[in-house]
Design a protein around this motif. Structure first.
Motif, PDB file in Angstrom:
ATOM      1  N   HIS A 192       3.942-103.861   7.733  1.00 48.83           N
ATOM      2  CA  HIS A 192       4.447-105.161   8.172  1.00 48.83           C
ATOM      3  C   HIS A 192       4.647-105.142   9.688  1.00 48.83           C
ATOM      4  O   HIS A 192       5.102-104.149  10.263  1.00 48.83           O
ATOM      5  N   ALA A 193       4.302-106.241  10.341  1.00 50.52           N
ATOM      6  CA  ALA A 193       4.363-106.316  11.805  1.00 50.52           C
ATOM      7  C   ALA A 193       5.769-106.061  12.334  1.00 50.52           C
ATOM      8  O   ALA A 193       5.925-105.622  13.481  1.00 50.52           O
TER       9      ALA A 193
ATOM     10  N   PHE B 236      -5.964-100.681  10.322  1.00 49.29           N
ATOM     11  CA  PHE B 236      -5.323-101.876   9.769  1.00 49.29           C
ATOM     12  C   PHE B 236      -3.886-102.029  10.276  1.00 49.29           C
ATOM     13  O   PHE B 236      -3.251-103.047  10.005  1.00 49.29           O
ATOM     14  N   ARG B 237      -3.374-100.999  10.952  1.00 54.36           N
ATOM     15  CA  ARG B 237      -1.975-101.019  11.400  1.00 54.36           C
ATOM     16  C   ARG B 237      -1.876-101.810  12.699  1.00 54.36           C
ATOM     17  O   ARG B 237      -1.719-101.287  13.800  1.00 54.36           O
ATOM     18  N   LEU B 238      -1.966-103.135  12.559  1.00 56.79           N
ATOM     19  CA  LEU B 238      -2.020-104.044  13.689  1.00 56.79           C
ATOM     20  C   LEU B 238      -1.142-105.260  13.410  1.00 56.79           C
ATOM     21  O   LEU B 238      -1.052-105.713  12.258  1.00 56.79           O
TER      22      LEU B 238
ATOM     23  N   ILE C   6      -2.006-111.441   8.815  1.00 60.49           N
ATOM     24  CA  ILE C   6      -1.776-110.850   7.494  1.00 60.49           C
ATOM     25  C   ILE C   6      -0.527-109.974   7.505  1.00 60.49           C
ATOM     26  O   ILE C   6       0.307-110.054   6.592  1.00 60.49           O
ATOM     27  N   THR C   7      -0.354-109.149   8.538  1.00 66.46           N
ATOM     28  CA  THR C   7       0.805-108.258   8.560  1.00 66.46           C
ATOM     29  C   THR C   7       2.081-108.979   9.000  1.00 66.46           C
ATOM     30  O   THR C   7       3.174-108.437   8.842  1.00 66.46           O
ATOM     31  N   ARG C   8       1.940-110.181   9.538  1.00 66.25           N
ATOM     32  CA  ARG C   8       3.135-110.969   9.879  1.00 66.25           C
ATOM     33  C   ARG C   8       3.610-111.819   8.714  1.00 66.25           C
ATOM     34  O   ARG C   8       4.709-112.375   8.755  1.00 66.25           O
TER      35      ARG C   8
ATOM     36  N   TRP D 138       5.866-105.916  -0.205  1.00 68.18           N
ATOM     37  CA  TRP D 138       7.066-105.657  -1.010  1.00 68.18           C
ATOM     38  C   TRP D 138       8.211-105.184  -0.112  1.00 68.18           C
ATOM     39  O   TRP D 138       9.371-105.444  -0.367  1.00 68.18           O
ATOM     40  N   ASP D 139       7.863-104.416   0.914  1.00 64.74           N
ATOM     41  CA  ASP D 139       8.816-103.945   1.913  1.00 64.74           C
ATOM     42  C   ASP D 139       8.032-103.725   3.206  1.00 64.74           C
ATOM     43  O   ASP D 139       6.880-104.160   3.302  1.00 64.74           O
ATOM     44  N   HIS D 140       8.603-103.060   4.175  1.00 64.88           N
ATOM     45  CA  HIS D 140       7.920-102.966   5.466  1.00 64.88           C
ATOM     46  C   HIS D 140       6.719-102.026   5.439  1.00 64.88           C
ATOM     47  O   HIS D 140       5.906-102.032   6.366  1.00 64.88           O
ATOM     48  N   LEU D 141       6.557-101.230   4.356  1.00 66.69           N
ATOM     49  CA  LEU D 141       5.441-100.298   4.252  1.00 66.69           C
ATOM     50  C   LEU D 141       4.426-100.660   3.181  1.00 66.69           C
ATOM     51  O   LEU D 141       3.239-100.386   3.341  1.00 66.69           O
TER      52      LEU D 141
END
Length: 363
Positions: free
Chosen positions: A270-271, A306-308, A312-314, A320-323
């Protein structure tokens, strides 16, 4: 006078002898049961076939999966890549894949399962390495960062099958042997399928956005925006940043067969938990990504990031949680990996970038 030799034995001596005899009998029975059911594939003559995985601690279960030699592809990492479905990866990459990612595994533990897979699978066709912040820690090689409180059965990972017995004689092994007995009687299903794939997140029908936001922002301490008060990176010489675990990754990629698909993946988070590059934490991650990309290029691997921060990550509803992302995001990652490996191009919608490409020819 009665001699001492003819005196009857004291009652406590009979009791003690009976106790030790019973203890020895119990030990023989339990040892025979453990040998017969062999919960971790420790018997040298039985390292074949398709075992039933009755334990949820993947560290103990996955070595025997590898030694079945039924799989020539594997996913390594933590729970952040456990939702990648082997059957979908098989269709995309033409392999027989097992998901060998382990919950809360350290970088060192992940390297051990990958080492075992590469040693036992000389004709490997697919290796996917999930890289999360654990791999980018400056102390990843310190003793307290190598093994978690779950313990690690190192003897199950070496080439000597005879030393595996020391992991058998304990209450946990007896419990797993009992589950195996129930399984063979048709009374208990395996805890994990042979390919290791499990949807460990809650049922999608039970998804609650409000509860998810509590886990993303409240329980974890993250906020709705990437931390803005993190120590700045100004003055940090990124060339001095220590990243010891990346040497393990380099070694693993070097040992992966030349014809195999090698994918190095930074899973999405998650961003709210992604630090900006201007912070010290962000600078470490950016340096880690840069070095991983260089390793991937040198070893003929494709790196997919993908860790950007992106739409989608915002979007809270994707997590479900930040990970941990939801199943539809896992499906997008699987497709993204196939597209990235085939084309070498960044995702047009910004979901992922491809800093290193192996130059897949489509063969």
């Amino acid at each position: 006078m009665t001699s001492s030799a003819s005196r009857p034995a004291h009652p406590w001596r009979k009791l003690l002898a009976g106790f030790f005899a019973a203890l020895a009998l119990i030990g023989v029975v339990l040892g025979g049961a453990l040998a017969a059911f062999d919960p971790y594939g420790a018997m040298p003559l039985k390292r074949s076939g398709a075992p039933a995985l009755m334990d949820l601690n993947q560290r103990y279960m996955y070595p025997q999966v590898i030694r079945t030699h039924l799989f020539d592809g594997a996913v390594f990492g933590t729970s952040t890549v456990r939702l990648l479905d082997p059957s979908r990866l098989d269709l995309a990459f033409g392999a027989r894949t097992a998901n060998l990612a382990m919950n809360s595994a350290t970088a060192w533990e992940q390297a051990q399962i990958a080492n075992l897979f590469l040693r036992e699978t000389p004709q490997a066709r697919l290796a996917i390495f999930g890289i999360d912040p654990l791999w980018c820690a400056q102390d990843a090689d310190s003793p307290d960062k190598r093994i978690t409180s779950r313990g690690f059965p190192d003897s199950l990972y070496d080439a000597n099958p005879w030393n595996d017995w020391r992991h058998l004689f304990n209450l946990r092994s007896i419990e797993i042997a009992w589950r195996l007995a129930l399984h063979r009687m048709g009374l208990m299903a395996p805890r994990l399928p042979l390919n290791g794939y499990e949807v460990f997140t809650p049922d999608e029908r039970a998804y609650d956005l409000g509860r998810a936001r509590l886990h993303i922002y409240g329980d974890t301490g993250f906020r709705r925006e990437a931390p803005s008060d993190a120590p700045p990176a100004a003055g940090v010489d990124r060339t001095t940043i220590r990243l010891p675990a990346l040497a393990w990754l380099d070694n693993l990629l070097a040992r992966t067969p030349a014809g195999a698909v090698r994918l190095v993946v930074f899973p999405p988070a998650h961003a709210a938990g992604i630090y900006p590059a201007a912070s010290r934490e962000g600078a470490r991650m950016e340096e880690c990504k840069a070095r991983v990309a260089a390793i991937a290029l040198a070893r003929g691997a494709t790196m997919v990031d993908f860790r950007l921060p992106n739409p989608i990550t915002r979007d809270d509803a994707n997590f479900w949680d930040h990970l941990h992302y939801r199943l539809p995001i896992a499906r997008r990652i699987e497709q993204g990996l196939a597209d990235a490996w085939t084309t070498g191009r960044d995702d047009p919608d910004g979901f992922y970038k491809v800093p290193a490409w192996s130059g897949h020819s489509g063969s």
